[in-house]
Design an enzyme around this catalytic site. Sequence first.
Site, short mmCIF file in Angstrom:
data_model
loop_
_atom_site.label_atom_id
_atom_site.label_comp_id
_atom_site.label_asym_id
_atom_site.label_seq_id
_atom_site.Cartn_x
_atom_site.Cartn_y
_atom_site.Cartn_z
N ASP A 41 0.84 -1.20 0.00
CA ASP A 41 0.00 0.00 0.00
C ASP A 41 0.88 1.26 0.00
OD1 ASP A 41 -2.08 1.76 0.19
OD2 ASP A 41 -2.93 0.94 2.02
N ASP A 42 0.80 2.04 -1.07
CA ASP A 42 1.58 3.28 -1.18
C ASP A 42 3.08 3.04 -1.26
OD1 ASP A 42 -0.88 4.47 -0.91
OD2 ASP A 42 -0.39 5.65 0.87
N CYS A 81 -6.00 4.61 -3.76
CA CYS A 81 -6.24 3.21 -3.43
C CYS A 81 -7.41 2.49 -4.10
CB CYS A 81 -6.39 3.08 -1.92
SG CYS A 81 -5.01 3.76 -0.99
N HIS A 139 -10.79 -2.07 0.94
CA HIS A 139 -11.09 -0.71 0.47
C HIS A 139 -12.03 -0.66 -0.73
CE1 HIS A 139 -9.34 3.63 0.87
NE2 HIS A 139 -10.57 3.48 1.35
N ASP A 269 -0.07 -0.53 -5.08
CA ASP A 269 -1.35 -0.04 -5.60
C ASP A 269 -1.25 1.36 -6.20
OD1 ASP A 269 -0.97 1.28 -3.16
OD2 ASP A 269 -3.09 1.22 -2.61
N ASN A 270 -0.21 2.11 -5.83
CA ASN A 270 0.01 3.47 -6.37
C ASN A 270 1.32 3.99 -5.80
OD1 ASN A 270 -2.65 3.91 -4.24
ND2 ASN A 270 -0.74 4.93 -3.69
#
Length: 464
Positions: A41-42, A81, A139, A269-270
Amino acid sequence: MKTSQIQIATAIFSSVFCLPLISDGKSKLLKKPNVVIILTDDMGYGEISCYNKKQIKTPNIDRLATEGVRFTDFYVPTPYCAPSRATLLTGRFPLRHGMVQNPAPDAGINDIGLNAGEVTMGELFQGAGYHTKCIGKWHLGHKPEYFPVKHGFDEYYGILYSNDMRPVQIIENMDTVEYPVDQRLLTQKYTSKALDFIQRNQHSPFFLYLAHAMPHKPLAASADFYSKGDHQELYNSVIRELDWSVGEVTNKLKELGILENTILIFMSDNGPWYGGNTGGFKGMKATNWEGGTRVPFIIRYPQQFPQGKTITTPCWSPDILPTIMKLSNIKTDSKIKLDGQNISAIIKGKSGDHPPIFTMKNTTIRTIRDGKWKLFLSKPDFYHEVNLKTWTDERGPDGTTIIAPMAQATPADYPGLKPEKMAGEMLLFDLENDPTECTDLSGKYPQIKEKMIRKYHDFLNSLH
């Protein structure tokens, strides 16, 4: 019912959990591959050592790249997200699957989630007789009708949204099992649940979607990896523990003798938030510069793909579902429009062709990448100075509802090259020669700009 339709569609292709393999005119049966997707995540492009030699060592993730295929130009459709995760699981662009916003219980955004009509990777695997589990961040909606167990997962364990959104609580299947949550133990708990699922399902095909909370803020790592230090030491500890987790999963698969029959993917995810590392690219999370949408992506499956190969062809996350389904011999519904393609030929190095790639923000398509060219379809977001004297993080650790170390990054720790203002509206960049997006070539190459605009309109028309 959607699930029964999937089961009928896939039953023909999933007999006895085996795939036919023809070699030298002889046919033999192979077990259907297991699939493990590890999603961080991130995590920025420059946060693992196989993408950034200046970064702390991440030997377990690096080993996946050595034994598999690493992509240098891999994209997600949004720099944040929920839409990105929905695209990963459906193979569809956000304007097609409808998840264009992040659900957030502490902001009263409760009524959005993945549409029940969307067919997820989990449902396709379920229909083919796989055991499925989602661990970690979901999410895609936090009301009961949106839970993972309603979207193709037999089991779920994790936090339904970002780990800085109150209430931070762990759900198992449909029930709340832990509140409050000591986030220093999250990576270890998620890893333990993953190992247990693999152990229990070693004799039948399975799909494991391990969506770690880290390195999304608030950062936290166990005492085995972090005791004290500043925000940079905390960040490094989080990355080291994620690398450990990848090693634990890989070693478990190897110990059980099923690693070689497992499609193993590692990605983010990003792009990163404050304190992260874009690997020198411009921008960060929530921007459509390279630092916000270009992510690390590694796939390991030596039965089909080479080892130690690097792919520079631009690809994106909608490609994952059609590629995995083809490798697993699972048929998708031809009536459902997918925005990705099977990229097996690209992974094998037999093709360098890929259709244009688009990124968006909110409800607007912002960029198109076509070959080496990237065009901003509207004026991009530029850097705005933050007043650190007045800045506060309302979702920061408080010791009671959000339990994590206090040494968190701030806007002073911008993770990439700051996107300073540039003249013009639709900016054109040659990413092959200008990966940091510093020189606008829209005036020099108007014909390329116009060609890309036409391709954008073609894609936009396909969405209706």
